[in-house]
Design an enzyme around this catalytic site. Structure first.
Site, mmCIF file in Angstrom:
data_model
loop_
_atom_site.group_PDB
_atom_site.id
_atom_site.type_symbol
_atom_site.label_atom_id
_atom_site.label_comp_id
_atom_site.label_asym_id
_atom_site.label_seq_id
_atom_site.Cartn_x
_atom_site.Cartn_y
_atom_site.Cartn_z
ATOM 1 N N HIS A 220 37.782 28.083 63.406
ATOM 2 C CA HIS A 220 36.344 27.819 63.533
ATOM 3 C C HIS A 220 36.039 26.722 64.549
ATOM 4 C CE1 HIS A 220 37.695 25.537 59.783
ATOM 5 N NE2 HIS A 220 37.591 24.630 60.738
ATOM 6 N N ASN B 2 47.694 27.583 59.889
ATOM 7 C CA ASN B 2 48.224 26.703 60.930
ATOM 8 C C ASN B 2 49.722 26.465 60.718
ATOM 9 O OD1 ASN B 2 45.992 26.102 62.616
ATOM 10 N ND2 ASN B 2 45.136 24.808 61.018
ATOM 11 N N ARG C 18 39.844 1.229 69.044
ATOM 12 C CA ARG C 18 38.901 1.575 70.115
ATOM 13 C C ARG C 18 38.395 3.006 69.983
ATOM 14 N NH1 ARG C 18 40.715 1.905 76.495
ATOM 15 N NH2 ARG C 18 38.853 2.999 77.279
ATOM 16 N N HIS D 124 42.961 24.958 69.413
ATOM 17 C CA HIS D 124 42.850 23.503 69.316
ATOM 18 C C HIS D 124 42.966 22.795 70.666
ATOM 19 C CE1 HIS D 124 43.736 23.049 64.705
ATOM 20 N NE2 HIS D 124 42.780 23.931 64.974
#
Length: 438
Positions: free
Chosen positions: A172, A149, A276, A201
């Site tokens: 993956h 990455n 949240r 992603h």
């Protein structure tokens, strides 16, 4: 004899998974495994792991090589797998988190986009240039498989550096998330047909269907959306189910990753959003500390003579190698240059799409156009990726500023002046890990 070279093999746990996958297939009972890392201690541990996997599988003809000389490792390789982390956890990853926090810019993973992803790309691309030149010289017909990455940034750079090399980026997220969604619905992933497309992603499941025994199919999206409406979602996956409600499709990468790809969820003065959505700030720092502790424990156990677990994974590398060597076909999700595979994304960006694999190599499948809202979200990332790649290849400091200015999360939190100063501070802190910029 097939030669498989692992660059960054000191990533012992990941190397263990890849080697277990490859060596568990009898086709490779007499292959050469060449391990390379610049860290001799970590390399030594990975070599022990590789040899004990061979012992556990009774593979006396497999030849294990370990060297800190990259050109020695690459010479004559048929397959090259990249798994290195340039700069390591310390100092590079810690710098990627600590300096932005001084400006009030908080991150979760920081390895794909955001200011952390930009700088991880900037320090990785010069190394990729060196590796590509070595491959061109020593094993020009090898298939280069990148696991490093920021995936899209690195694969984009490789395409610019050495467009003639055979290469694919592997992750993956698609296979992990498809299995995760099946579990959420109480279904068996073996009964699920899906199609995903986008960029690494930030890809989305365009289809997620169940095959019934009578031959009929059921669209499972209504059931997934019902989970979101009813609040019956895993606590650590609230963001992805929120995105499902707002965009109509489920994103392939985790909630902690996606939270920093947009301006929507991590906001200064809005800790209520952090609570949240259960956003794990500094998550990658925690993971790295755990991985380092795990590596130290593994090294101690190996020095005590412990056997190595042969742990099969669902990574694509072994399947690709098997398909190219035997001709047996398969399907993977790979990161490749777009070139019209997805009509409404830039032609030169790197997309993640289904790919057919066999003796002829990795063959991407055209997807067509994505739903407009998905393409729009993805283009927020490709803008930053393009600027980061060209900043690194052209050594232009000005383009680094511009990449950071266009990053959704960074620009939502900081003013232009703050972004300029942050970039300056990060360049200074990285020191020799980065080249000189014009």
């Amino acid at each position: 004899m097939t030669k498989i070279c692992l660059i960054g093999a000191g990533s012992t746990v990941f190397a263990q998974a890849i080697l277990s996958d490859v060596l568990s297939n009898g086709v490779f009972a007499d292959c050469v495994i060449s391990l390379h890392d610049i860290d001799g201690e970590r390399l030594k541990t990975s070599e022990i792991v590789a040899r004990r996997i061979c012992d556990g599988l009774d593979l006396p003809r497999v030849r294990i090589e370990a060297t800190t000389e990259r050109r020695v490792a690459l010479a004559g390789a048929n397959f090259v797998i990249l798994m290195m982390q340039v700069g390591g956890y310390r100092p590079a990853t810690v710098v990627d988190f600590d300096i932005p926090k001084r400006y009030g810019l908080r991150q979760t993973i920081a390895d794909t986009l955001g200011i952390g992803g930009i700088f991880r790309g900037l320090r990785t691309i010069p190394v990729l240039q060196e590796i590509c030149r070595d491959i061109e010289d020593l094993c020009p017909d090898a298939l280069l498989m990148n696991y490093v990455n920021p995936m899209a940034i690195n694969c984009w750079a490789i395409g610019e550096i050495a467009p003639q090399l055979r290469t694919v980026g592997l992750c993956h997220s698609v296979q992990h998330t498809s299995a995760h969604l099946a579990r959420c619905l109480g279904e068996d992933i073996a009964d699920i047909d899906y199609v995903s497309a986008g960029i690494n992603h930030v890809a989305f499941f365009l289809k997620f269907n169940k095959r019934h025994r009578d031959g009929s199919t059921e669209d499972l999206y209504p059931r997934l959306k019902a989970l979101a409406v009813d609040g019956q979602v895993p606590p650590d996956d609230r963001i992805r189910f929120d995105v499902l409600q707002r965009l109509g499709y489920f994103v392939t990468e985790s909630s902690e990753h996606f939270s920093e790809y947009t301006a929507w969820y991590i906001k200064r003065g809005r800790d209520d959003l952090i609570e949240r959505y259960g956003i794990p700030l500094d998550e990658y720092i925690t993971r790295c500390e755990d991985q380092i502790a795990g590596w130290n424990k593994l090294r101690s156990e190996l020095e005590g003579g412990a056997p190595v677990e042969i742990c099969r994974s669902n990574e694509y590398a072994a399947g690709i190698i098997h398909a190219l060597v035997t001709g047996q076909s398969g399907l993977i999700y790979g990161n490749v240059r777009n070139g019209g595979l997805i009509d409404n994304l830039p032609a030169d960006c790197v997309v993640e799409v289904p790919c057919h694999v066999d003796r002829n190599g990795v063959q991407p499948i055209k997807v067509g156009s994505l739903p407009r809202q998905l393409a729009a979200v993805i283009r927020l990332s490709t803008n930053v990726q393009e600027l980061t790649v060209h900043a690194a290849l052209e050594r232009r400091r000005e383009t680094i500023y511009q990449a950071a200015l266009l990053d959704p999360h960074t620009s939502a939190e900081l003013s232009p002046d703050q972004i300029w100063h942050l970039v300056d501070d990060l360049i200074a802190a990285h020191g020799n890990l980065l080249p000189a910029y014009r």
